[in-house]
Design an enzyme around this catalytic site. Sequence first.
Site, short mmCIF file in Angstrom:
data_model
loop_
_atom_site.label_atom_id
_atom_site.label_comp_id
_atom_site.label_asym_id
_atom_site.label_seq_id
_atom_site.Cartn_x
_atom_site.Cartn_y
_atom_site.Cartn_z
N GLU A 217 28.39 42.01 43.00
CA GLU A 217 27.06 41.33 42.23
C GLU A 217 26.38 41.02 43.83
OE1 GLU A 217 27.63 37.98 40.06
OE2 GLU A 217 28.90 38.91 38.63
N GLU B 265 35.18 41.68 35.49
CA GLU B 265 35.21 40.03 34.72
C GLU B 265 34.85 40.24 33.42
OE1 GLU B 265 32.88 37.60 37.27
OE2 GLU B 265 33.95 37.99 39.21
#
Length: 482
Positions: A161, A268
Amino acid sequence: MFTNTLRLALAALCASTVLAVPSLEARGADFVNPKTGNRFQILGVAYQPGGESGYKPESGVDALADGEVCLRDAALMQRLGINAIRVYNLSPEINHDACASIFNAVGIYMLIDVNSPKIGESLHREEPWTTYTPSYLNRTFAVVEAFKNYPNTLLFFSGNEVINDLKTGDVIPPYIRAVTRDLKNYVAKHSTRPIPVGYSAADVREFLIDTWNYLRCTTTADASDPSIADIFALNSYSWCGDSSFKTSSYDTLVADFKGTNVPIFFSEYGCNEPTPRIFTEVPVLYGPLMTPVLSGGLVYEYSQEKSNYGLVTINTDGSAKLLADYDTLQKQYNTLNVTALQGVKAVNSTITPPKCQSSIIKEKGFSNNFTIPAILKEAQVFVDNGVKLSYTPKLIPVTTTKVSQVVKQSDGTTIEGLSITVLADDESNTPSGQKPSSSGSSTSSSSSSAASPTASKKSGAGSVQASMGALTVVGLLFAALL
Ligand SMILES: *[C@@H]1O[C@H](CO)[C@@H](O)[C@H](O)[C@H]1NC(C)=O
Ligand SMILES: *[C@@H]1O[C@H](CO)[C@@H](O)[C@H](O)[C@H]1NC(C)=O
Ligand SMILES: *[C@@H]1O[C@H](CO)[C@@H](O)[C@H](O)[C@H]1NC(C)=O
Ligand SMILES: *[C@@H]1O[C@H](CO)[C@@H](O)[C@H](O)[C@H]1NC(C)=O
């Protein structure tokens, strides 16, 4: 007394007790078990007990530092049915042999982030050129050194990210490609096997596909460009509560990623609004709509932290308690047909990547600059010569199988006799009561009883007895020699 025959018998028995998961490869759009040629679907959880602040390298603490803790968690994960963990913040100065060996023994792979939030241990999002330094690369290579020898290291994440908005999407993509290239060059030179390297993206739909295209395209005439990511992953929270393939927009992901040249999975997942979670995405993620394109995913996350995503509460005295979400997730995993899921042959090992050109980037403002920064000379030295650790990471025998800490079920009763089940060679873990993935259908023809798991996970226990039998024989031989 110490005859050659005995020596040989001893060596053969010792060799037969070295158990390891098969190391997986990224081939085309799939993770592949090279021993069977089957595709591998990740059934995983994120593992970061203590959250980000659980990473204290200055005190010798990271998520894989303490074998006793890992044994407790591996036992609970094995029972849950997972085959992979993602571990975020790791120090190459810490010896991870005990934990890596325990996870290997129970058939659980490790997905390793090479970065950490500490200063100098990751790229600066807005001014990446200030942090793309020899000392940063030295540390990331050291993490590779710390994990490359374990057969259950599945891959390295070169970033997590890092691109969060268009501002970062404008400047950082060339640097993610640069770090990916450097890691791949390091692995190619210093690892005895190929270990995939790739990126874990935030699921920002505005530029998710641009990110994927940017990282998977080739800047050269062929596909040998080392800055191409080997895998692509996204942190996906779009399935919340009682959702569906369409409502969650999983359908657009599958449509957009169709034809991918690299494995794609959820690094995730597990939206926690509403709670408790019902995990109805599990049968869809591992069902016929998604598996042709995706390779599974990892639930966020194993331990209960402030953010309230946990499956297990860990107390400061080392005791633990399962949460309702653990039970629900286990029930969902138990609905899967593992034989069908893990028994599919991989077909296309070389899918041509798209060419890097500005037309593959759709969002205005996202980088379409495919000039990748060169590695600094001082950092190239680390690639050429390798980075030395103060120890040699390796698998060690797992001698303790019984969990010492008190662990309670979600209803408060204590789990008696909690222990890990050491799996046979070449097996990975599966939801309980189901067939081991690696052997699948081909067990009936095998004649070696110790090495051929014949039925369910109970055969895992059988194989422990088999290897303990071998150990007993070794012990008797040693006794005879004395
Ligand atoms: C590179 O990393 C290794 C392992 O952590 C460390 O021992 C060494 O001092 C580092 N070298 C430099 C030049 O930073
Ligand atoms: C699981 O899948 C296998 C292979 O596709 C099939 O033979 C078997 O019948 C399935 N088991 C169940 C319980 O559906
Ligand atoms: C593999 O993918 C390539 C496209 O990159 C395609 O041309 C080829 O036909 C595919 N092969 C198989 C067996 O699907
Ligand atoms: C493209 O990125 C490189 C760094 O990777 C930089 O040196 C160059 O100036 C950029 N080009 C443009 C047109 O922004």
